[in-house]
Design an enzyme around this catalytic site. Structure first.
Site, PDB file in Angstrom:
ATOM      1  N   HIS A 316      37.567  -1.397  52.042  1.00 51.21           N
ATOM      2  CA  HIS A 316      36.470  -1.258  50.824  1.00 51.21           C
ATOM      3  C   HIS A 316      36.495  -2.616  49.554  1.00 51.21           C
ATOM      4  CE1 HIS A 316      32.115  -2.136  50.588  1.00 51.21           C
ATOM      5  NE2 HIS A 316      31.959  -2.156  51.712  1.00 51.21           N
ATOM      6  N   ASP A 373      32.329   2.255  59.206  1.00 48.07           N
ATOM      7  CA  ASP A 373      33.005   1.555  60.403  1.00 48.07           C
ATOM      8  C   ASP A 373      34.129   2.010  61.555  1.00 48.07           C
ATOM      9  OD1 ASP A 373      31.095  -0.959  60.395  1.00 48.07           O
ATOM     10  OD2 ASP A 373      32.331  -1.924  59.724  1.00 48.07           O
TER      11      ASP A 373
END
Ligand code: CMC
Length: 438
Positions: A316, A373
């Site tokens: 991320h 996710d």
């Protein structure tokens, strides 16, 4: 320290920038929390120079008081409230109200808000005809981009962005109608008739009912466990600071475009596999890995600089410790699968992949952790959603964040049309050559 008249930021000190024989004092502002920012707005006027920051890794594009992320500590706050507390104790309607208005609603405010959203869930009947223009095998995100953009052709009475009431109505319409449109995109793809919304159901229940129910033939019983998991997924995805799709919504909106067009732009941006499309890509990856014994092969592929493969659902831009949303979802995945009595080997692959990756030097050194996710796809698959719908669900939930950020931008007195500059490295001026002489 002085307080700016428009906003909550503090002028802390100045930074001195020396370029050749020029010296500039640049103001440094502090927010309520998070890194300070250097105000470079006068840089071009005073020096004729731009800053260069592809991907905005060091750029604060706006002032905001909606969502805060501390990537090193794995903290995500909506209006100051930690995401794990909201996921555990709140519900999506309350969170939507919080994001839009800045405070949690009291009982009456909540009832009014839920009523306003519930009674805007139906879409203009002519919108149903729009769907028929798409191929049945169209990706539902393609349908979402088209239909959301088309909303501006149906709701003319909420397009004036300078009218606060119209902005509010447009925001409510978007939050209320996006589950209806998402479920219509799904129904269209499987050749089933559209299901009308039900006003006696909660936001998540109603979405499940419109997606998995069938009109007339039989009653669809919404499982409280699934409705609860769905609501949690919506809360976790509701907002995430100035990510690519939110910045897209703000940039589109900065020109004065109407909110429906701006949200369509946000959906387009979210679709990419590096952003919201990662949940779909992650499930494809887990399916491709298939069995636990193949994990090392894929870990090696992810580490190979000459191979474009990346471990989907890992890494991320901001979280460099853990993604708090992934932690909530990992727990939720177990609950949903247990409750439904599903023994999905993919969950074993996911757990083992997470374990091996987290012990691997490459992932440790680059601070790559499972993101939201990684587990959401497993839950959504267990709930019965096809993979193409995963990013649609992300868009559905994020619409609340997008409209909140869009509204904040419109009300920001420092707001200007977004217009980045460039470092130009192309040809300089040259004379046109006729075709026969080229
Ligand atoms: N697998 C393998 N290596 C990776 C991965 C990954 N998933 N993510 C980053 N790296 C490596 C990358 O190769 C780079 O290595 P080096 O420094 O040697 O060049 C380093 O880690 C830093 O990566 P980056 O691409 O410069 O980092 P970024 O902040 O630009 O990208 C990201 C963040 C999320 C796009 C990226 O981690 C990624 O592509 N992850 C997989 C896709 C994914 O799961 N996306 C969902 C994000 S969370 C939901 C959302 O926000 O929509």
């Amino acid at each position: 320290m002085t307080k700016n008249i428009f906003d909550k930021r503090l002028l802390k000190e100045t930074a001195t920038l020396t370029i050749g024989d020029k010296t500039l004092e640049l103001p440094i502002y502090s927010g309520s929390v998070g890194p300070d920012v250097i105000d470079i707005r006068r840089l071009y006027a005073d020096t004729g120079m731009f800053t260069y920051d592809p991907g905005f890794t060091s750029t604060a594009s706006c002032e905001s008081s909606i969502t805060y992320i501390d990537g090193d500590k794995g903290i995500l706050l909506y209006r100051g409230y930690p995401i794990d507390q909201l996921a555990e104790k709140s519900d999506f309607m309350e969170v939507a109200y919080l994001l839009l208005n800045g405070e949690l609603p009291d009982k009456e405010e909540k009832d009014d808000f839920v009523h306003a959203i519930t009674y805007h869930t139906m879409v203009h009947d002519q919108m149903s005809s729009l769907f028929k223009g798409f191929r049945r095998d169209a990706h539902p995100m393609a349908i979402m981009v088209g239909v959301l953009g088309a909303m501006s052709a149906f709701y003319h009475d909420s397009l004036d962005i300078n009218d606060p009431l119209q902005r509010k109505i447009a925001s409510h319409r978007l939050i209320a109608k996006i589950p209806t449109i998402a479920s219509m995109a799904y129904k269209y793809s499987i050749g089933q008739p559209f299901v009308y919304p039900r006003n006696d159901m909660s936001y998540a229940e109603n979405f499940l009912h419109m997606t998995f129910g069938v009109p007339q033939c039989e009653e669809y019983e919404v499982s409280p466990t699934l409705a609860n998991a769905m609501d949690k997924i919506f809360i976790l995805h509701a907002d995430h600071e100035q990510n690519a799709s939110t910045s897209t919504v703000r940039l589109a909106g900065s020109s004065g475009a109407n909110p429906f067009a701006c949200i369509a732009a946000g959906i387009a941006s979210l679709w990419g596999p590096a952003h919201g499309g990662a949940n779909e890509a992650c499930l494809h990856m887990l399916q491709e890995i298939g069995t636990v014994d193949r994990i090392p092969e894929f870990i090696e592929k992810a580490k190979n600089k000459n191979d474009p493969f990346r471990l989907m659902g890992f890494g991320h831009r901001v979280y460099k410790n853990f993604d708090p949303r992934a932690q909530v979802l990992a727990k939720s995945a177990n609950e949903v699968l247990d409750e439904m009595g599903i023994n999905d080997p993919m969950l074993d692959v996911a757990r083992e992949l997470e374990r091996i990756a987290l012990e691997d030097e490459y992932f440790i050194e680059k601070k790559l952790y499972p993101n939201v996710d990684f587990y959401s796809g497993i839950i959504l698959k267990a709930m019965g959603f096809p993979t193409e719908m995963f990013t649609v669900l992300f868009a559905l939930a994020r619409t609340t964040g997008w409209v909140s950020q869009w509204g904040e931008m419109i009300e920001d007195p420092t707001q200007k049309i977004g217009r980045p500059r460039q470092l130009f490295t192309g040809d300089t001026q040259r004379d046109f050559i006729d075709l026969e002489n080229r």
